[in-house]
Design an enzyme around this catalytic site. Structure first.
Site, PDB file in Angstrom:
ATOM      1  N   HIS A 137       0.797  -1.237   0.000  1.00 28.96           N
ATOM      2  CA  HIS A 137       0.000   0.000   0.000  1.00 28.96           C
ATOM      3  C   HIS A 137       0.828   1.285   0.000  1.00 28.96           C
ATOM      4  CE1 HIS A 137      -3.586  -2.352   0.555  1.00 28.96           C
ATOM      5  NE2 HIS A 137      -3.233  -2.782   1.750  1.00 28.96           N
ATOM      6  N   ASP A 172      -3.555 -10.845  -1.733  1.00 32.80           N
ATOM      7  CA  ASP A 172      -3.961 -10.271  -0.443  1.00 32.80           C
ATOM      8  C   ASP A 172      -5.430  -9.855  -0.547  1.00 32.80           C
ATOM      9  OD1 ASP A 172      -2.340  -8.817   2.078  1.00 32.80           O
ATOM     10  OD2 ASP A 172      -4.184  -7.775   1.518  1.00 32.80           O
ATOM     11  N   HIS A 174      -6.737  -7.230   0.406  1.00 33.23           N
ATOM     12  CA  HIS A 174      -6.838  -5.796   0.105  1.00 33.23           C
ATOM     13  C   HIS A 174      -6.233  -5.516  -1.277  1.00 33.23           C
ATOM     14  CE1 HIS A 174      -6.806  -6.031   4.576  1.00 33.23           C
ATOM     15  NE2 HIS A 174      -7.764  -5.135   4.446  1.00 33.23           N
ATOM     16  N   ASP A 261      -5.010 -12.930   4.265  1.00 34.19           N
ATOM     17  CA  ASP A 261      -6.212 -12.358   4.887  1.00 34.19           C
ATOM     18  C   ASP A 261      -7.496 -12.631   4.099  1.00 34.19           C
ATOM     19  OD1 ASP A 261      -5.072 -10.663   3.042  1.00 34.19           O
ATOM     20  OD2 ASP A 261      -4.929  -8.929   4.370  1.00 34.19           O
TER      21      ASP A 261
HETATM   22 ZN   LIG Z   1      -4.315  -7.205   3.372  1.00 34.01          ZN
END
Ligand SMILES: [Zn+2]
Length: 380
Positions: A137, A172, A174, A261
């Protein structure tokens, strides 16, 4: 088949400091993974090597980050300072808090990424797993979502400088927004991210319309999923997009972010994968890595302490060609409790209407993706 030499990039300095007790990104995730692999004797195999990260330099960070930001992180790290100036650079106390030694700890992940990148670029190893990294990120001048330095973007920049083309696959839960943004306008990097849809969910991006610009048009690919998507649907969507595009792109290096996750018991997200689905994904990625000849893998998110070590141990087993007994070894279970390597149970089955909705969403997104990129990719 020729033996794959595999590097596990690790040192206990990776889990000696962190964001603090209350923060979900617990350093124990890494410590327990290393302990579980050690208890399985995963590093005794002749093709399996534990390699410590090389020291990182300021120049390494500047492959992606601005010099101003690097100076800010160094000074916050030394002074333990917070406040307004820290917020301006993305350091929010509840999400990405400043901690003493942050510059060194987070920089070490960049050192680990470049160690892995060098090993696979030079051909000493076919696979390198920087399990402590995957900070996808972070932006050039901004910390975001527990990510301070974007080790993935630094490593990809370095690989590009060696004249190598990179396919990046991010599983992931996200969206891999920082890596996508870093290579949004180039056709030398194909980024593909699969994630829980950014509908009231961090970081709020990663929809199929984000496709790249200029020369990079069609080289940013996103596949979002609604909450409660099960692993059968996830895997079917993955198989329709990732193998065909990566094979057409024919990268010199496969780079992957392997956050865990997506697991159904993860406390921060709501996708419904088990370790079985996760391993199926890793096996798909391994086949693509075999074709590329080089695989630089990263860890990433995953916040259930009893899931992350098992998922990454299973992933390392696939990378290094080792099968581990399902019963957790005594050296590990005596410390953390008994159990099995794979999930013994799965999520409760969803109501039929939930499944119908998650499926319709995937089908709609696949149609958008295919129609927008039909001049770039050949779709089956
Ligand atoms: Zn994540």
């Amino acid at each position: 088949m020729e033996t794959m030499e595999v590097a596990f990039i690790s040192t206990d300095e990776l889990w000696s400091r962190g964001f603090g007790e209350a923060h979900p990104l617990k350093p124990e995730r890494l410590q327990r993974t290393y302990e579980l692999l050690t208890a399985y004797h995963a590093f005794d195999a002749p093709n399996s090597h534990v390699i410590p990260p090389q020291p990182f330099t300021r120049e390494d960070l500047l492959l992606f980050h601005t010099s101003e930001y690097v100076d800010v992180v160094a000074s916050l790290s030394a002074s333990k300072g917070g406040g307004v100036s820290a917020r301006r650079y993305g350091f929010l106390p509840e999400e990405t808090p400043v901690f003493p030694g942050m510059y060194e700890t987070e920089g070490l992940k960049v050192g680990a990424a470049l160690t892995g990148a060098r090993l696979v670029a030079e051909g000493q190893m076919q696979v390198a797993f920087s399990f402590g990294g995957g900070m996808h990120h972070a932006r050039p001048a901004l910390a975001s979502g527990v990510c301070v330095f974007n080790d993935v973007a630094v490593a990809i920049h370095w690989l590009l400088r060696q004249g190598l083309r990179v396919a990046y696959v991010d599983i992931d839960v996200h969206h891999g927004d920082g890596v996508q943004a870093a290579f949004y306008d180039t056709d030398q990097v194909l980024t593909i991210s699969l994630h829980q849809a950014g509908i009231l969910f961090y970081p709020g991006t990663g929809f199929p319309g984000e496709i790249g610009t200029g020369a990079g048009y069609g080289y940013s690919i996103n596949l979002p999923f609604l909450i409660y998507t099960d692993e059968e649907l996830y895997l079917s969507a993955f198989r329709q997009v990732v193998p065909p595009l990566v094979r057409q792109f024919a990268p010199d290096v496969l780079v992957t972010q392997l956050g865990t996750d997506t697991h159904y018991r993860d406390p921060l997200a709501r996708l419904m994968l088990t370790t079985h689905g996760y391993v199926a994904l890793i096996e798909e990625l391994k086949a693509l890595a075999d074709a590329a000849g080089r695989w630089l893998a990263f860890g990433g998110g995953g916040y259930a302490l009893d899931v992350v070590p098992r998922a990454w141990t299973l992933a390392y087993g696939v990378m290094s060609g080792q099968a581990f007994p399902d019963r957790l070894p005594p050296a590990y279970s005596e410390k953390y409790g008994p159990g099995s390597l794979h999930d013994a149970a799965g999520p409760d089955p969803m109501e039929a209407w939930v499944t119908a909705e998650t499926r319709a969403y995937v089908e709609k997104n696949l149609a958008v993706l295919k129609s927008q990129t039909q001049d770039v990719w050949h779709w089956e």
